[in-house]
Structures are given as C-alpha cells and as structure tokens.
Design an enzyme around this catalytic site. Structure first.
Site, PDB file in Angstrom:
ATOM      1  N   GLY A  69      -8.842   5.188   7.240  1.00  0.00           N
ATOM      2  CA  GLY A  69      -9.497   5.011   8.115  1.00  0.00           C
ATOM      3  C   GLY A  69      -9.269   4.400   9.097  1.00  0.00           C
ATOM      4  N   ALA A  70      -8.624   3.053   8.990  1.00  0.00           N
ATOM      5  CA  ALA A  70      -7.844   2.015   9.658  1.00  0.00           C
ATOM      6  C   ALA A  70      -6.457   1.848   9.975  1.00  0.00           C
ATOM      7  CB  ALA A  70      -7.773   0.626   9.426  1.00  0.00           C
ATOM      8  N   SER A  71      -6.008   2.392   8.739  1.00  0.00           N
ATOM      9  CA  SER A  71      -4.136   2.150   8.890  1.00  0.00           C
ATOM     10  C   SER A  71      -3.638   3.342   8.451  1.00  0.00           C
ATOM     11  CB  SER A  71      -4.315   0.788   8.190  1.00  0.00           C
ATOM     12  OG  SER A  71      -3.758   1.027   6.594  1.00  0.00           O
ATOM     13  N   THR A  72      -2.322   3.714   8.711  1.00  0.00           N
ATOM     14  CA  THR A  72      -1.349   4.680   8.055  1.00  0.00           C
ATOM     15  C   THR A  72      -0.476   4.239   7.549  1.00  0.00           C
ATOM     16  OG1 THR A  72      -0.958   7.372   8.682  1.00  0.00           O
ATOM     17  CG2 THR A  72      -0.134   5.208  10.593  1.00  0.00           C
ATOM     18  N   GLN A  73       0.516   5.003   6.064  1.00  0.00           N
ATOM     19  CA  GLN A  73       1.534   4.407   5.718  1.00  0.00           C
ATOM     20  C   GLN A  73       2.827   5.186   5.650  1.00  0.00           C
ATOM     21  OE1 GLN A  73      -1.767   1.891   5.701  1.00  0.00           O
ATOM     22  NE2 GLN A  73      -1.715   3.299   4.143  1.00  0.00           N
ATOM     23  N   GLU A  82       0.618  -0.812   0.158  1.00  0.00           N
ATOM     24  CA  GLU A  82      -0.445  -0.001  -0.215  1.00  0.00           C
ATOM     25  C   GLU A  82       1.259   1.387  -0.181  1.00  0.00           C
ATOM     26  OE1 GLU A  82      -2.932  -0.761   3.046  1.00  0.00           O
ATOM     27  OE2 GLU A  82      -3.377   0.993   2.667  1.00  0.00           O
TER      28      GLU A  82
HETATM   29  O1  IDP Z   1      -8.843   8.603  -5.094  1.00  0.00           O
HETATM   30  C1  IDP Z   1      -8.519   8.213  -4.005  1.00  0.00           C
HETATM   31  N1  IDP Z   1      -8.021   9.619  -3.637  1.00  0.00           N
HETATM   32  C2  IDP Z   1      -7.323  10.651  -2.724  1.00  0.00           C
HETATM   33  N2  IDP Z   1      -8.200  10.489  -1.251  1.00  0.00           N
HETATM   34  C3  IDP Z   1      -8.558   9.259  -1.504  1.00  0.00           C
HETATM   35  C4  IDP Z   1      -8.671   8.258  -2.339  1.00  0.00           C
HETATM   36  N3  IDP Z   1      -9.122   6.955  -1.401  1.00  0.00           N
HETATM   37  C5  IDP Z   1      -9.332   7.596  -0.789  1.00  0.00           C
HETATM   38  N4  IDP Z   1      -8.799   8.542   0.070  1.00  0.00           N
HETATM   39  C6  IDP Z   1      -9.092   9.416   0.958  1.00  0.00           C
HETATM   40  O2  IDP Z   1      -8.667   7.554   2.183  1.00  0.00           O
HETATM   41  C7  IDP Z   1      -9.396   8.348   2.808  1.00  0.00           C
HETATM   42  C8  IDP Z   1     -10.186   7.443   4.009  1.00  0.00           C
HETATM   43  O3  IDP Z   1      -9.781   5.819   3.751  1.00  0.00           O
HETATM   44  P1  IDP Z   1      -9.813   4.169   4.008  1.00  0.00           P
HETATM   45  O4  IDP Z   1     -11.252   4.180   3.745  1.00  0.00           O
HETATM   46  O5  IDP Z   1      -9.157   4.225   2.522  1.00  0.00           O
HETATM   47  O6  IDP Z   1      -9.030   4.316   4.895  1.00  0.00           O
HETATM   48  P2  IDP Z   1      -8.176   2.509   4.653  1.00  0.00           P
HETATM   49  O7  IDP Z   1      -6.694   2.961   3.983  1.00  0.00           O
HETATM   50  O8  IDP Z   1      -7.498   2.290   5.827  1.00  0.00           O
HETATM   51  O9  IDP Z   1      -8.423   1.366   3.932  1.00  0.00           O
HETATM   52  C9  IDP Z   1     -10.133   9.452   3.029  1.00  0.00           C
HETATM   53  O10 IDP Z   1      -9.262  11.080   3.368  1.00  0.00           O
HETATM   54  C10 IDP Z   1     -10.549   9.166   1.653  1.00  0.00           C
HETATM   55  O11 IDP Z   1     -10.477  10.644   1.394  1.00  0.00           O
HETATM   56 CA    CA Z   2      -6.389   4.020   1.747  1.00  0.00          CA
END
Ligand code: IDP
Ligand code: CA
Length: 411
Positions: A185-189, A155
């Site tokens: 929302g659930a993880s950070t990189q 990721e």
């Molecule tokens: O294509 C994109 N462009 C810009 N920001 C995005 C895109 N897809 C998701 N995001 C951002 O990612 C964040 C949500 O994280 P996500 O739902 O992907 O959680 P996760 O990565 O922990 O599974 C929100 O701030 C959303 O605006």
């Molecule tokens: Ca994401």
C-alpha cells in the site's frame, strides 16, 4: 478450567521424560514460529510449523496458519492501545494452534513496514510499545527486538528468500533463482540475484546487499521505494501526498470517473477526491498524470529487461479484479497485459462502476511503474502468485527462517 488442567499435565509429562522420548512429543523435531506483518493496509499473523530432520538439510515447512485484519496499525496512530488489541486477537489464534508444551520455545515477532515508516517517530513508537506489552503477557518466547519497524531492504530480501525457498531454488546445486516484485500500500520492492557484472558495477551501493541464509551467501540487488505503494501512489497522483494540512481540499484526477466525489481515509488522514468534472478523463491523460509520479524516480537495472519476475500483493489483486488471472490459480502475464487492461478500464469508466473507482488509476500506475519506473519491456513475463504449495508468498516466511536461525532453533 479444563484447558489449564491439560496444559498442566502436558508440562508435567514434558518434565518427566527427555524430549525425544516424551510420548506427547510425537515429533520432537517439530517447531513453530509466529510472525506478524504489520502492513500499511492490514495486520497479518503467520503461524508456521517446521520439521528439521538433520542439521545438514533445510528445515521443512509443514504448514501455515494465516489470518489478517484491516485496517493496519498505522490507522490507530492516535489510539495505540486499540491497535495493540487487534494484534492480541490474532495472537489468541496461536494459543490454540501451538501445542502448550512448545509455547515457551515458540518465538513471536512483529515487523512493521511502510505504514509505520511514514508515521511520526513518536506515534510509531507508542504503537510498538503497546504491541510489545501484548507479547510479554503471552506465553510465547519474546526475543529481543521482537517488535520493530523493518528496514525496507530486508522486506525485499526476505520476500525473495520466501519465494525462492518455496519454489525449491535454495536447495541443491542448480539454483535458478527468480526475482520478486512486491507492491504494497505504501511502498514497493524489487529484488533479484544479479547475473551480470554490469549490474553490480552500475547499481548504487545501497541497492546491493549480501545476505546469509541456509549456509549460502547471496549478493542481492534490492530496493524498497517508500511512497510508491499503490495507495501512496494514488495520493501522489492526486497531488495529495504529505498534504494533511490542507483541510477539506478537493483533489481531482483524469483517472477517476467524471462525476465522482468521495472521501478516503489513509494513514489516519482524511482526503477528498473526485473526477475531472469538466476536463478530460481516460487512459491517455491518466497515464500522463501517473507518469509524473514515477518518471525518473527509480533506478533501472538493464539486466531485468530480459528476465522474468514473480509478482504478488497488489499486482496480484488488481490482476484478479480485472479477470487477467484466476484468484486461486494466479497465472503468467506480460507487462503489456496490464496496459491493455488499463486502457480498457480507463476508456470505459462508466462500465466499471461497480468496482473500485480507483481501478483505472491503479492499473495505469502499475503499467507506468513497470515500464517507466523499473524499465521492464512490454513482453517481460510476470508470474503472478499468491501462494506456492499453499503457503502465502510473503516476506514473513523468510523473516521467520532468519529469526529461527538467529535463535539457534534451526541451523
Ligand atoms: O501474506 C500475504 N500473502 C499475499 N499477499 C499479501 C500478504 N500480506 C499482504 N499481502 C498483500 O499486500 C498488499 C497490501 O500491502 P501492505 O498492507 O502490506 O502495505 P505495505 O507493504 O506498503 O506496508 C495487498 O495486496 C495484500 O493482498
Ligand atoms: Ca507488505
């Protein structure tokens, strides 16, 4: 129907002429890739159009069609068919976007991130299986492993590829690559190309990965912290993470408006939360609460203190919400700007009533994550971007390059 007839005629043309002289293939070297991002808070489709003029040059990205739905697949943990239905509705867009004669050659892939990583194996697999069926019923190319949970380290790497490709750092000789910060929302990189020997020596082995892309090998520092995304961090701050068994319990925090009492659904679980009715609220007590979530939990490479980073996703969204940057333009911030805003919001919560009740907690968490978590300094520069040249900064573009390369569609 008319559409079927046209499709038939196009396919017939395609068979009659060799691809490069087919009148319908105005650009024979145009190709498409469809990548789904099944994130913890939403599902998104990215339909990319590329042109590759020669094997020596990088494929050129002509455009992107982007659409998203909320909530994410993990919210359908107990209704996998309904979850797959949301994917099908997005995939229907690709039927209109990709010319029929290229359907068979256009791969479609879905990669899930932290939302599905946090579900039980059984529930996650049931969701993925339903999605796979949707893909197989579509006219597109369905590669092996087309539906999966992505490894966290990919990721970060793939988002790094996207940003550095879009900013032109992966072509030519003088490559000044930039590090990337993604807050989901659930993880950070966090991902960057180390320049100092020290970083390579002092990083845990699984934080360093070699990755091949466009005929170069990059040895990157990357890590995905599961449970450190913005929404997971809210639960952790409230002391509610992994507490689904506790029914109806109220979780309170000094980061929330005093009188607040509400309910929140995340990952298919319902939580009750509220402010410190009697006790303290504001930035100081909130920072101490949030600190417990991050302090000592993350690896701090010295090298990043002196570099600037591209930051997107929730870093971007919260900076927009508090007018630190413009929604369309993005902008450059210092780490201290997030802290200043956090103080302003947390110490005046009644004034920020209209926005999310979590605004104070979110900004405080971002501040603590950057400073105490990763070890950035107050004046570290963050380039906040949502799009570069009108393309979303998301790991999905890097993933699509990787996919097209593995299928031999691009070099
Ligand atoms: O294509 C994109 N462009 C810009 N920001 C995005 C895109 N897809 C998701 N995001 C951002 O990612 C964040 C949500 O994280 P996500 O739902 O992907 O959680 P996760 O990565 O922990 O599974 C929100 O701030 C959303 O605006
Ligand atoms: Ca994401």
């Amino acid at each position: 129907t008319l559409k079927e007839q046209i499709t038939y005629i196009v396919m017939w043309f395609q068979d009659l002429f060799p691809p490069n002289v087919c009148p319908i293939n105005a650009k024979a070297n145009t190709f498409y890739g469809i990548m789904f991002d099944a994130g913890s808070t939403g599902t998104r489709i990215h339909i990319y159009t590329f042109v590759q003029k020669s094997p020596e040059s990088l494929p050129e990205l002509e455009g992107e069609i982007f659409e998203s739905v909320k909530p994410g697949l993990s919210a359908y943990a107990d209704q996998p068919e309904k979850g797959a239905e949301t994917v099908k509705r997005l995939l229907d867009m690709a039927i209109d976007a990709v010319p029929p004669h290229l359907w068979k050659k256009t791969p479609v892939v879905l990669k899930a991130t932290a939302g599905l990583r946090l579900l039980s194996e059984e529930k996650a697999q049931a969701l993925l299986l339903e999605v796979k069926e949707v893909f197989e019923e579509s006219p597109f190319l369905v590669p092996e492993d087309s539906v999966s949970i992505m490894d966290g380290s990919y990721e970060g790497i793939l988002a790094w590829i996207t940003v550095n490709f879009l900013t032109g750092q992966l072509s030519g000789q003088n490559q000044h690559t930039v590090g990337t910060l993604d807050l989901g929302g659930a993880s950070t990189q966090i991902t960057f190309l180390p320049r100092f020997e020290e970083t390579l020596k002092e990083s845990p082995g699984d934080f360093l990965t070699s990755f091949e892309m466009f005929n170069s090998t990059y040895k990157l520092y990357t890590h995905s912290y599961l449970g450190f995304g913005l929404k997971a961090a809210r639960l952790a701050t409230l002391g509610a993470l992994n507490m689904e068994a506790v029914d109806g319990q109220m979780f309170r925090s000094s980061c929330l408006p005093k009188q607040l009492e509400a309910e929140w659904h995340f990952g298919g679980v319902k939580y009750r939360y509220g402010g410190n009715k009697e006790g303290e609220t504001g930035f100081k007590p909130c920072y101490l609460e949030v600190l417990k979530v991050v302090k000592g939990k993350l690896h701090q490479p010295d090298e990043i203190r002196a570099s600037s980073f591209y930051a997107f996703s929730y870093y971007y969204d919260r900076a927009v919400d508090t007018n630190l940057i413009d929604y369309e333009q993005g902008g450059v911030l210092e780490v201290r700007d997030f802290e200043r805003k956090a103080k302003e919001v947390c110490d005046n919560m009644e004034r920020y009533n209209s926005a999310s009740p979590f605004l104070c907690m979110d900004l405080t968490y971002i501040t603590a994550l950057l400073k105490e978590g990763f070890g950035f300094t107050d004046n570290t520069l963050l380039q906040l971007t949502k799009k570069v040249n009108n393309i979303e900064t998301s790991w999905t573009l890097g993933a699509t390059f990787h996919l097209l390369q593995s299928l031999g569609i691009t070099y």
